[in-house]
Structures are given as structure tokens and as C-alpha cells.
Scaffold this motif. Structure first.
Motif, PDB file in Angstrom:
ATOM      1  N   GLY A  59      -3.672   0.027  -9.202  1.00 19.83           N
ATOM      2  CA  GLY A  59      -2.991  -1.271  -9.197  1.00 19.83           C
ATOM      3  C   GLY A  59      -3.955  -2.399  -9.534  1.00 19.83           C
ATOM      4  O   GLY A  59      -5.175  -2.203  -9.634  1.00 19.83           O
ATOM      5  N   GLY A  60      -3.372  -3.574  -9.755  1.00 17.15           N
ATOM      6  CA  GLY A  60      -4.187  -4.762  -9.986  1.00 17.15           C
ATOM      7  C   GLY A  60      -5.057  -4.714 -11.217  1.00 17.15           C
ATOM      8  O   GLY A  60      -6.087  -5.366 -11.292  1.00 17.15           O
ATOM      9  N   ALA A  61      -4.631  -3.918 -12.199  1.00 17.03           N
ATOM     10  CA  ALA A  61      -5.482  -3.728 -13.383  1.00 17.03           C
ATOM     11  C   ALA A  61      -5.026  -4.580 -14.563  1.00 17.03           C
ATOM     12  O   ALA A  61      -5.656  -4.587 -15.601  1.00 17.03           O
ATOM     13  N   TYR A 112      -2.289 -11.659  -9.422  1.00 18.94           N
ATOM     14  CA  TYR A 112      -2.790 -10.836  -8.318  1.00 18.94           C
ATOM     15  C   TYR A 112      -3.469  -9.561  -8.808  1.00 18.94           C
ATOM     16  O   TYR A 112      -3.657  -8.622  -8.060  1.00 18.94           O
ATOM     17  N   ASP A 113      -3.809  -9.541 -10.076  1.00 22.64           N
ATOM     18  CA  ASP A 113      -4.511  -8.380 -10.626  1.00 22.64           C
ATOM     19  C   ASP A 113      -6.014  -8.664 -10.574  1.00 22.64           C
ATOM     20  O   ASP A 113      -6.591  -9.242 -11.493  1.00 22.64           O
ATOM     21  N   LEU A 114      -6.588  -8.279  -9.462  1.00 20.82           N
ATOM     22  CA  LEU A 114      -7.929  -8.767  -9.124  1.00 20.82           C
ATOM     23  C   LEU A 114      -9.044  -7.776  -9.425  1.00 20.82           C
ATOM     24  O   LEU A 114     -10.220  -8.122  -9.324  1.00 20.82           O
ATOM     25  N   GLY A 149      -5.347  -5.381   0.445  1.00 24.06           N
ATOM     26  CA  GLY A 149      -4.386  -6.375  -0.019  1.00 24.06           C
ATOM     27  C   GLY A 149      -4.925  -7.106  -1.233  1.00 24.06           C
ATOM     28  O   GLY A 149      -6.055  -6.856  -1.684  1.00 24.06           O
ATOM     29  N   ASP A 150      -4.107  -8.007  -1.750  1.00 21.12           N
ATOM     30  CA  ASP A 150      -4.496  -8.719  -2.975  1.00 21.12           C
ATOM     31  C   ASP A 150      -5.339  -9.952  -2.650  1.00 21.12           C
ATOM     32  O   ASP A 150      -4.968 -11.080  -2.972  1.00 21.12           O
ATOM     33  N   GLN A 151      -6.448  -9.746  -2.007  1.00 22.56           N
ATOM     34  CA  GLN A 151      -7.393 -10.833  -1.740  1.00 22.56           C
ATOM     35  C   GLN A 151      -8.754 -10.412  -2.267  1.00 22.56           C
ATOM     36  O   GLN A 151      -9.240  -9.316  -1.951  1.00 22.56           O
ATOM     37  N   SER A 203      -6.310   2.066  -3.243  1.00 23.73           N
ATOM     38  CA  SER A 203      -5.030   1.454  -3.629  1.00 23.73           C
ATOM     39  C   SER A 203      -5.061  -0.023  -3.281  1.00 23.73           C
ATOM     40  O   SER A 203      -5.536  -0.404  -2.212  1.00 23.73           O
ATOM     41  N   THR A 204      -4.564  -0.831  -4.195  1.00 23.78           N
ATOM     42  CA  THR A 204      -4.543  -2.275  -3.955  1.00 23.78           C
ATOM     43  C   THR A 204      -3.112  -2.780  -4.012  1.00 23.78           C
ATOM     44  O   THR A 204      -2.316  -2.317  -4.838  1.00 23.78           O
ATOM     45  N   GLY A 205      -2.796  -3.725  -3.162  1.00 22.86           N
ATOM     46  CA  GLY A 205      -1.478  -4.359  -3.210  1.00 22.86           C
ATOM     47  C   GLY A 205      -0.999  -4.737  -1.821  1.00 22.86           C
ATOM     48  O   GLY A 205      -0.984  -3.896  -0.918  1.00 22.86           O
ATOM     49  N   ASP A 206      -0.624  -6.010  -1.664  1.00 22.63           N
ATOM     50  CA  ASP A 206      -0.104  -6.491  -0.372  1.00 22.63           C
ATOM     51  C   ASP A 206       1.150  -5.738   0.053  1.00 22.63           C
ATOM     52  O   ASP A 206       1.457  -5.647   1.228  1.00 22.63           O
ATOM     53  N   GLU A 207       1.878  -5.234  -0.948  1.00 19.34           N
ATOM     54  CA  GLU A 207       3.192  -4.645  -0.664  1.00 19.34           C
ATOM     55  C   GLU A 207       3.122  -3.198  -0.171  1.00 19.34           C
ATOM     56  O   GLU A 207       4.114  -2.645   0.276  1.00 19.34           O
ATOM     57  N   LEU A 208       1.932  -2.575  -0.252  1.00 22.05           N
ATOM     58  CA  LEU A 208       1.867  -1.123  -0.046  1.00 22.05           C
ATOM     59  C   LEU A 208       1.811  -0.708   1.425  1.00 22.05           C
ATOM     60  O   LEU A 208       1.055  -1.273   2.217  1.00 22.05           O
TER      61      LEU A 208
HETATM   62 MG    MG Z   1      -0.601  -5.037  -7.481  1.00 18.72          MG
END
Ligand code: MG
Ligand code: AMP
Length: 421
Positions: free
Chosen positions: A257-259, A264-266, A234-236, A191-196
Motif C-alpha cells: 500500500g501507499g505506493a 496518503y501514499d507515503l 497507519g498513514d503517518q 502493511s500500511t493504511g489507517d483503514e486496515l
Molecule cells: Mg493506503
């Protein structure tokens, strides 16, 4: 003119066909032998043959009396009671003319007997050594003949069958203790995402609970795979790169995520830095358009197949239903798909569809005639989990489908029937 014109988007069937072509079947060494009692949901790698006849001997289907047919053609007939044949025992003597043996359901029919008279058609006082037959039974009545259900050596279950509880009973009855099944494919969930954050840990309004990882893990588990939930990244770029470089030994990597195309879709960029062979990105479907598929070469190991799902929960699960489940079916060599499509009658009209195949969360039930009926849920927002939970499936709207009237039959994807019970 658009110099960066992308390839035309694949439709759902093309995307699925692309995925299945890319996947190589699990090799035969990916087989394990397990206890039949643990085989629910597993796919057979070898046929299961009956180890014995079932029933193993002629046996009674009733509580009653084992007799000679000829002795009870004229009733009432009084017969001499010479013993008992209880399930689990063998009556050793041979029944002679004018004799009867008390027999119980599952008891082996004694030699010399050819008919069972059910207890309800007899009169017998405790302690007496005779029984009165009040009603004639036809020859062979209430006898389950040896091998009636199946004979030793019969193929009870074929390779490719996904086993349910009934299949387990069948194999067990055939005296089969162990079955060969395909090993469970291992699927990593990243799972990707700073918010998660995980469920129970959300304290700030900026945080979103990672509901996709447990949802997909559960689905994978039900489909006969093993889900490995990796730590959220996270989104880095660097963090994502490190996480993907350190993917454990798995058959499939699912990123969540991030797709898409946001800043931030990395996922796709990082995958490409790692030598990713992109199969496709984006499928003409709604929800769930920005789906990534391809293979990631691994040093000294087989390529990892990567499915990149969008983060919105409904997009994520629709992508998983359409592509991840068939991937698992394929890796498991399963002979039939888990998800079933059907048709249902609309209880409300639908507007015409746009260019992408739409999957509408829907209530699905039966009317009083047993006809499947369906209506779309009001909330079709791709983040809305309540309407997802309240759905029994999806109405499938092909690209450019014209409006549909109440009473029209529409294609549906039926959930809650993974065929493994
Ligand atoms: Mg995301
Ligand atoms: P993304 O695909 O990363 O642009 O995310 C789209 C939406 O899905 C955002 O609102 C995210 O917060 C949400 N989201 C992303 N990943 C997850 C997840 N694992 N569980 C629940 N929601 C998510």
C-alpha cells in the motif's frame, strides 16, 4: 513542456532484469543441513549422491519361486523346495540343480538362482517340499538387478534443484539422511493504511481487512522463504519511518500500500528520507503500475532490498508473482522458476490492449482434446478477490496487443502449479 518529466516507465521484463541485477546471490555460508524428510520446497546447495546401490542386491520383482532357468525350460517341471527368501532376509544356502526357493517381492535372489517364476505359473500345496512349474520363464525374468535404479556415487539430485516429495524419496532411497540447502530468505511484510484491520476484527464500514499480508505470507512460504508479518502502520510519516527504521534483520522488505501518488501514499517519501536508493517506481503493467523497487542502506549491515507493492489485492499479488517470486528464486539459487508460462486457446474474444502489459484473471482448463483453454473473468477490478480466487491463472496481454478472436492462442501465466509437489 514538463520540467518534471519522469524517466520512461520500465516494462515488466526490464523491471525484472533490474531487480535481478541488483540482488546479490546468497553467499555459501547461508547454507544449512536439514533432515531429508523436511526438505520439501527447499533448494539444494550441494549435489546429492547415492550412498548405495538401489536395489542393493539382485532381488525379486514378484512373489514366486527362484529357480535355475535351465530347470524349467521344459514344463511341467517339478523342483525341490529348499527354503524361503523373504524381503529383509538373506537366504544363506546356494540353490542346486533341480531346486527352487520360495521368494517374495523384494526378497534377495539366492545364489545359484537366475530366474523368478511368478507364483501364478506354479502349483504348490501347503506343506509339500516340492513345486510344479507350469510355464517357462525367460532367463532373468522378474529379477531387479543390483544397481538397476541407480549405483552408489551417482548424482541423484543436482545443486539448484527445488525438492519435491519424489526427490525426497529418491534421496532417502540412496541412504541420504541429510541434505544441504540454501537458508530460507526472510521477507518482512509491512502493511500500511489507517483503514486496515486483521481478519475477524472488522466492525466499522470504514475498515478494510488486511487480506494482502496473509496472502503474501502464504505465497512466500510456498516459495521457500520465511515471511515476517509486521504490525500494520497507519498513514503517518513518523509511524512509517519508525517502522522502517526498526525493520528486523531480513533479506527483503515488502511494503504493501501507499505506493501511488495520493496524499496518503507515503512509502516512497519516507524511504527516501531514510537514504533509499530508488531503482524504479512504476512498471508498465496493469494491474500494479505503482511498484517501487530499490535498496535501503542499513547501519553496519547489508542493504535491505525493498519491493513496494500497491495495496489493491490483485495489484499486490500480480506484483508478487512477477517480481517477488523471481527474487526468491534468485536468492535461493533455484535452477528453474516457480511460475510457468504457457499458451492457451481463447474461448471468448478479447479487446485490444492499451500501452501497459495486462494480466487478466482467467479461468484455465482443458478441452476434450487436452488443449489448454482460457477465458478472462468478468470482474477485472484490481480489488476484486472473488474473481482472483476463481482464476487458475492470468492471460498476459502485451502492450498494444491487437484484439484477439475466439480460438486464438494467447500467453498465460499458470498458477496452482508451483512445481513443488
Ligand atoms: Mg493506503
Ligand atoms: P493504497 O495502495 O494504499 O492506495 O491502497 C489501495 C487500495 O488497497 C485501498 O482500497 C486500500 O484499502 C487497499 N489495501 C491497502 N492495503 C491493503 C491490504 N494490506 N489488504 C487489503 N487491502 C489493502
Amino acid at each position: 513542456m514538463n520540467a518534471n518529466k519522469e524517466k520512461p516507465m520500465l516494462n515488466v521484463d526490464e523491471a525484472k532484469a533490474h531487480i535481478l541485477n541488483t540482488l546479490s546471490k546468497l553467499k555459501s555460508d547461508k547454507i544449512e543441513v536439514i533432515d531429508v524428510a523436511d526438505a520439501q520446497g527447499r533448494v539444494l546447495a550441494k549435489d546429492v549422491l547415492a550412498g548405495r546401490d538401489q536395489p542393493p542386491a539382485d532381488s525379486s520383482a514378484m512373489d514366486g519361486y527362484a529357480v535355475k532357468f535351465a530347470d524349467q525350460e521344459n514344463v511341467p517341471a517339478t523342483l525341490e523346495l529348499i527354503g524361503e527368501a523373504q524381503a529383509g532376509t538373506v537366504f544363506e544356502d546356494t540353490l542346486g540343480k533341480g531346486q527352487a526357493v520360495r521368494i517374495f517381492t523384494g526378497g534377495i535372489v539366492p545364489d545359484g538362482a537366475d530366474t523368478i517364476v511368478m507364483q501364478e505359473n506354479t502349483t504348490h500345496q501347503d506343506g509339500e517340499d516340492s513345486v510344479i512349474i507350469n510355464e517357462t520363464s525367460h532367463l532373468g525374468r522378474h529379477i531387479r538387478y543390483q544397481g538397476h535404479d541407480f549405483k552408489a556415487g551417482l548424482t541423484l539430485l543436482s545443486k539448484g534443484k527445488r525438492l519435491n516429495s519424489r526427490d525426497i524419496a529418491l534421496a532417502a532411497a540412496g541412504n541420504v539422511a541429510n541434505v544441504s540447502v540454501y537458508k530460507k530468505p526472510v521477507v518482512a511484510l509491512l502493511s500500511t493504511g489507517d483503514e486496515l484491520v486483521s481478519a475477524g476484527e472488522a466492525t466499522k464500514i470504514s475498515q478494510i481487512v488486511n487480506s494482502n499480508a496473509p496472502m503474501l505470507a502464504n505465497l512466500i512460504d510456498m516459495a521457500g522463504g520465511i515471511a515476517v508479518i509486521l504490525d500494520v502502520v497507519g498513514d503517518q510519516d513518523n509511524a512509517l519511518k519508525t517502522a522502517i527504521e526498526n525493520i528486523p534483520d531480513v533479506d527483503i522488505l515488502v511494503t504493501i500500500g501507499g505506493a501511488s501518488v495520493g496524499d496518503y501514499d507515503l512509502v516512497q517519501g519516507v524511504l527516501k528520507e531514510l537514504g533509499f536508493n530508488l531503482g524504479f517506481w512504476k512498471v508498465a503493467m496493469r494491474p500494479g503500475k505503482p511498484i517501487i523497487f530499490g535498496t535501503l542502506p542499513q547501519p553496519d549491515k547489508a542493504d535491505i532490498t525493498v519491493l513496494g507493492l500497491p495495496g489493491n489485492p490483485v495489484s499486490s499479488i500480480v506484483g508478487a508473482y512477477l517480481f517477488l517470486l523471481p527474487m526468491l528464486d534468485h536468492l535461493l539459487n533455484a535452477d528453474s522458476p516457480l511460475l510457468i508460462q504457457s499458451k492457451a486457446k481463447l474461448t471468448e474474444a478479447l479487446v485490444e490492449n492499451g500501452p501497459r502489459q495486462a494480466y487478466l484473471r482467467a479461468g484455465i482448463s482443458h478441452d476434450e482434446n487436452g488443449q489448454l483453454i482460457t477465458n478472462q473473468k468478468e470482474d477485472q477490478d484490481s480489488a476484486a478477490l472473488l474473481s482472483l480466487s476463481h482464476s487458475q491463472g492470468f492471460i498476459i496481454r502485451p502492450p498494444h496487443a491487437p484484439k484477439a478472436a475466439k480460438g486464438d492462442l494467447v500467453p498465460i501465466m499458470l498458477l496452482g502449479n508451483l512445481g513443488i509437489y
